[in-house]
Scaffold this motif. Structure first.
Motif, PDB file in Angstrom:
ATOM      1  N   TYR A   1       0.740 -11.139   0.422  1.00 31.19           N
ATOM      2  CA  TYR A   1       0.647 -10.711  -1.086  1.00 31.19           C
ATOM      3  C   TYR A   1      -0.322  -9.714  -1.502  1.00 31.19           C
ATOM      4  CZ  TYR A   1       0.346 -10.913  -6.033  1.00 31.19           C
ATOM      5  OH  TYR A   1       0.121 -10.468  -7.489  1.00 31.19           O
TER       6      TYR A   1
ATOM      7  N   GLU B   1      -2.288  -7.878   0.208  1.00 30.26           N
ATOM      8  CA  GLU B   1      -2.010  -6.358   0.763  1.00 30.26           C
ATOM      9  C   GLU B   1      -1.024  -5.538  -0.189  1.00 30.26           C
ATOM     10  OE1 GLU B   1      -0.697  -6.731   4.762  1.00 30.26           O
ATOM     11  OE2 GLU B   1      -2.612  -7.726   5.667  1.00 30.26           O
ATOM     12  N   MET B   2      -0.039  -6.172  -0.482  1.00 30.00           N
ATOM     13  CA  MET B   2       0.948  -5.518  -1.405  1.00 30.00           C
ATOM     14  C   MET B   2       0.370  -5.497  -2.738  1.00 30.00           C
ATOM     15  SD  MET B   2       3.069  -4.688   0.645  1.00 30.00           S
ATOM     16  CE  MET B   2       4.228  -4.089  -0.549  1.00 30.00           C
TER      17      MET B   2
ATOM     18  N   LYS C   1      -1.581  -2.389  -3.316  1.00 32.82           N
ATOM     19  CA  LYS C   1      -0.758  -0.933  -3.044  1.00 32.82           C
ATOM     20  C   LYS C   1       0.049  -0.956  -4.562  1.00 32.82           C
ATOM     21  CE  LYS C   1      -0.184  -1.257   1.778  1.00 32.82           C
ATOM     22  NZ  LYS C   1       1.043  -1.661   2.879  1.00 32.82           N
TER      23      LYS C   1
ATOM     24  N   ASP D   1       7.886   1.909  -2.741  1.00 30.62           N
ATOM     25  CA  ASP D   1       8.426   0.880  -2.289  1.00 30.62           C
ATOM     26  C   ASP D   1       9.141   0.221  -3.446  1.00 30.62           C
ATOM     27  OD1 ASP D   1       7.337   1.150   0.325  1.00 30.62           O
ATOM     28  OD2 ASP D   1       5.382   0.590  -0.368  1.00 30.62           O
TER      29      ASP D   1
END
Length: 279
Positions: free
Chosen positions: A93, A95-96, A99, A217
């Motif tokens: 989570y 890491e996302m 972004k 994404d």
């Protein structure tokens, strides 16, 4: 005792950091005490970091880069190192989150991690992570750096009024935390709304959740568990939770009224004795 010679630099970000620190130090002909003197710490601390017995800080990393002329190497590595200190189940989570271009969150009991003060975060994390609270706090503060980027994500926080009333860490810590919320309330890419206790039942009663949106994404839904997190890009879930979040926003106080409520709670509930006497 671990020996730096036996460290596998591919084992983890922390192992690589320690291995690289020793390599760079020796390349400059310095022992641990000499490097410590240059960067204003003990040689023992340098040794502990080289052997992964101590997690480095961002300040330490920036000092090493300046001392050894490593062109920001350790300042770049420290983000990976601190992220690796997060619970394994939470790292995907994080890491996302780093972004995301748009973050929406509903918080039922606690202030959202990205806008916590260090003192508030320590009080929260010390409950379950007393043995490594320093590392966990540093990792949480590192997460917040996404809000300092040149192009930070847009952040919308719906915070239950209960989080303002739950005294975490004592009166001074809470006063500092609410002051931080007021600071963020004037940030151009941050919106904070308080969901008042008088709102009764609402679409966030299932608990805290986050919605992440990206430039390219698919959107993500995330919900915390006790020792695991649930993350999905299911279109049906995203649609349902996005609609539920919109209803939460509609039920919450406006950002302006939220500022007034935060200010009132800060002054009435967490006022310092000195400020109370002056009234």
């Amino acid at each position: 005792m671990a020996h730096i010679q036996s460290l596998d630099p591919t084992a983890s970000p922390l192992d690589y950091y320690g291995w690289e620190l020793r390599r760079q130090r020796e390349a400059h002909g310095l022992n641990q005490a000499q490097l410590g003197e240059i960067i204003f710490c003990t040689g023992s601390l340098v040794g502990q970091i080289e052997t992964t017995r101590k997690v480095p800080t961002r300040d330490f990393s920036e000092r090493v880069d300046a001392a050894l002329g490593t062109d920001g190497l350790f300042s770049r590595l420290i983000g990976l190192v601190l992220r690796s200190q997060l619970p394994t189940w939470f790292q995907p989570y994080a890491e996302m989150e780093a972004k995301a271009t748009y973050i929406s969150t509903y918080q039922a009991q606690l202030v959202y991690g990205l806008v916590q003060t260090e003192e508030y975060a320590r009080a929260v994390l010390d409950v379950e992570h007393r043995g490594n609270a320093d590392e966990m706090v540093a990792a949480r503060m590192e997460r917040q750096r996404i809000l300092l980027r040149h192009r930070p994500p847009a952040l919308w926080v719906v915070l239950d009024e209960a989080a303002l009333l739950r005294e975490i860490g004592g009166r001074d810590v809470m006063r500092g935390q609410l002051a931080r919320l007021l600071d963020y309330a004037t940030a151009p890419w941050v919106q904070i709304q308080i969901l008042p206790l008088t709102s009764g039942q609402h679409t966030g009663m299932m608990g805290t959740f986050n919605l992440l949106r990206f430039d390219t994404d698919p959107d993500l839904f995330y919900m915390d568990g006790y020792d695991q997190g649930h993350m999905t890009a299911s279109p049906d879930v995203i649609k349902e939770r996005s609609f539920g979040y919109a209803r939460l926003q509609a039920s919450a106080l406006s950002p302006e009224d939220s500022v007034r409520l935060i200010t009132r709670v800060m002054e009435e509930r967490y006022a310092t004795p000195h400020s109370t006497e002056q009234r």
